[in-house]
Design a protein around this motif. Structure first.
Motif, PDB file in Angstrom:
ATOM      1  N   UNK A 193       0.542  -1.498  -0.009  1.00  0.00           N
ATOM      2  CA  UNK A 193       0.206  -0.029  -0.208  1.00  0.00           C
ATOM      3  C   UNK A 193       0.494   1.532  -0.137  1.00  0.00           C
ATOM      4  N   UNK A 194       1.882   1.166   1.023  1.00  0.00           N
ATOM      5  CA  UNK A 194       3.096   2.597   0.755  1.00  0.00           C
ATOM      6  C   UNK A 194       3.301   2.541  -0.766  1.00  0.00           C
ATOM      7  N   UNK A 195       3.763   2.077  -1.643  1.00  0.00           N
ATOM      8  CA  UNK A 195       4.671   1.758  -2.749  1.00  0.00           C
ATOM      9  C   UNK A 195       3.022   2.420  -3.549  1.00  0.00           C
ATOM     10  N   UNK A 196       1.574   1.777  -3.202  1.00  0.00           N
ATOM     11  CA  UNK A 196       0.960   1.562  -4.215  1.00  0.00           C
ATOM     12  C   UNK A 196       0.571   2.553  -5.427  1.00  0.00           C
ATOM     13  N   UNK A 197       1.742   3.695  -5.159  1.00  0.00           N
ATOM     14  CA  UNK A 197       1.710   5.008  -5.818  1.00  0.00           C
ATOM     15  C   UNK A 197       2.423   5.429  -6.909  1.00  0.00           C
ATOM     16  N   UNK A 198       3.588   4.605  -7.405  1.00  0.00           N
ATOM     17  CA  UNK A 198       4.582   5.382  -7.526  1.00  0.00           C
ATOM     18  C   UNK A 198       5.571   5.609  -6.669  1.00  0.00           C
ATOM     19  N   UNK A 199       5.277   5.445  -5.357  1.00  0.00           N
ATOM     20  CA  UNK A 199       6.488   5.816  -3.927  1.00  0.00           C
ATOM     21  C   UNK A 199       7.164   4.797  -3.356  1.00  0.00           C
ATOM     22  N   UNK A 200       8.282   5.252  -2.850  1.00  0.00           N
ATOM     23  CA  UNK A 200       9.011   4.560  -2.576  1.00  0.00           C
ATOM     24  C   UNK A 200       9.831   4.810  -0.996  1.00  0.00           C
ATOM     25  N   UNK A 201      10.361   3.632  -0.261  1.00  0.00           N
ATOM     26  CA  UNK A 201      10.999   4.439   0.553  1.00  0.00           C
ATOM     27  C   UNK A 201      11.923   5.244   0.923  1.00  0.00           C
ATOM     28  N   UNK A 202      12.967   4.784  -0.453  1.00  0.00           N
ATOM     29  CA  UNK A 202      14.290   5.034  -0.202  1.00  0.00           C
ATOM     30  C   UNK A 202      14.747   4.441  -1.551  1.00  0.00           C
ATOM     31  N   UNK A 203      15.094   5.345  -2.191  1.00  0.00           N
ATOM     32  CA  UNK A 203      15.221   5.470  -3.951  1.00  0.00           C
ATOM     33  C   UNK A 203      17.184   5.038  -4.159  1.00  0.00           C
ATOM     34  N   UNK A 204      17.619   3.726  -4.740  1.00  0.00           N
ATOM     35  CA  UNK A 204      18.712   3.169  -4.400  1.00  0.00           C
ATOM     36  C   UNK A 204      19.347   3.673  -4.990  1.00  0.00           C
TER      37      UNK A 204
END
Length: 404
Positions: A193-204
């Motif tokens: 759910x956190x990543x459902x709209x293209x988000x991310x905790x950390x962009x590697x």
């Protein structure tokens, strides 16, 4: 601090020793323990490991010993610098980068007897390597997915909206009934759910945080509106897991390690892909389960090194182990000869569909400083103490202060 996945589940109980190889020494030293592996397995996986160890150790002069422990991360960070740790341990691949930087892992590139690229899937082969070093061997892919109780619902929901309707019908906290069982503020468990709209905790790719981005905030707001209203008031695993195992919720979101425990408790937990999300796509974090090689091997004698390597190679390439992990525990094979096998079972098929939706856990060493502040931030939002924007701004400030 790293991402608590199985730590979140283990929660209860202390150190358990598998006695397949006889009486072992103390956890953190106090005598020669022989060649040693550590796990943090749930009961079903632990039982399977005991059987596999019995087979592997048969006729061996140097047997592989095992300890099943709680709080793997803290135990390793205490034991390995003191040369009292295991020679190998099982965990997802997300510690590779951090442990490489901390000198916790051994480079077995010149020692292993299997060719990574021709034996395992591309993703699995890459997952166990860092900066040219080989720090383990992969044995399965995993993620969390939806599970449902067929005694309470006829089948899985196709959409999140449909799932919300069912959760509303079952939600009755005064009678200990809820819509969903999920460790509600553990990032790994709610990452879809956190990543459902293209988000991310950390962009590697650029090494930057993503938790303040609009897409990530939208994911938190999705949790607020569609998931959190239907879970038990206590978001901890100790509260959430019994909610499903005791038949008090139609749905759970959990990983393959929990299946056998749910079923042993009398719930016919049936695995299904995560439901579609309006305007987005469920995108959970995925992991590659790995037998890590630790720096304990650098000072080990040749016998212990040989036993450790042979164990990892045997476990990751033996058909009985691969099929048992799939059929009994829903673990997705990463050995190329078994990825398309028709003997893997329905659990693996469902988890494999969810893995296809997901993204690999970040392995950058900086990610270790991210998970706890994000979890604390989710806790604040869950408790109504602050908005998603405010809470992630606070978390980001703490993370960047750790990086400085």
């Amino acid at each position: 601090m790293t991402l608590h996945r199985r730590n979140a589940l283990k929660g209860i109980g202390g150190i358990t020793t598998l006695t397949v190889a006889g009486c072992l020494g103390g956890l953190l030293g106090g005598g020669d323990q022989g060649t040693m592996l550590w796990t943090q397995f749930e009961a079903g996986e632990e039982n399977s490991l005991e059987e596999h160890l019995g087979t592997f150790n048969e006729g061996r002069d140097d047997e592989m010993n095992a300890e099943n422990i709680s709080e793997m991360e803290s135990q390793l960070e205490t034991a390995l610098p003191a040369s009292n740790g295991p020679h190998t341990f099982a965990w997802a691949h997300d510690w590779i980068g951090q442990y490489h930087e901390q000198d916790f892992v051994y480079d077995a590139a010149d020692d292993i007897g299997v060719d990574l690229e021709s034996t395992f899937t591309e993703a699995a082969a890459q997952a166990v390597q860092w900066d040219g070093a080989v720090h383990g061997l992969p044995y399965a892919a995993e993620t969390v997915s939806l599970m449902y109780n067929p005694d309470l619902v006829d089948g899985p929901p196709e959409t999140l909206s449909e799932m919300v309707e069912v959760m509303e019908d079952h939600y009755d906290p005064d009678n200990n009934q809820y819509g969903l069982s999920v460790p509600a503020i553990e990032t790994y468990f709610v990452s879809a759910f956190l990543n459902a709209f293209g988000g991310t905790v950390f962009d590697e790719e650029n090494g930057e945080l993503g938790i303040e981005d609009d897409a990530f905030i939208e994911g938190i707001e999705l949790l607020e509106s569609s998931i959190w209203p239907y879970v038990a008031e206590d978001p901890s695993p100790e509260s959430q897991i019994p909610t499903f195992s005791e038949g008090n919720a139609p749905y759970a979101i959990n990983g393959p390690w929990q299946i056998s425990s749910f079923r042993d408790a009398g719930v016919d937990a049936t695995v299904a892909p995560l439901p579609d999300i309006d305007g987005g796509e469920p995108s959970p974090y995925t992991g590659v389960q790995t037998w890590y090689f630790t720096t304990q091997l650098e000072s080990a004698d040749d016998t212990a090194l040989e036993t450790t390597l042979e164990w990892a190679e045997w476990y990751t390439t033996t058909e009985d182990v691969i099929l048992s992990n799939a059929q009994d525990h829903g673990l997705i094979p990463v050995h190329q000869e078994y990825t398309q096998s028709d003997e893997l079972g329905d659990d693996v098929e469902a988890f494999a569909q969810t893995v296809e939706m997901g993204v690999p856990l970040p392995t950058d060493p900086k990610i270790g400083d991210v998970w706890t502040p994000v979890k604390d931030g989710l806790q604040r939002v869950f408790n109504g103490q602050s908005s998603a924007d405010e809470s992630m701004a606070t978390a980001a400030e703490e993370i960047r202060s750790r990086w400085d």
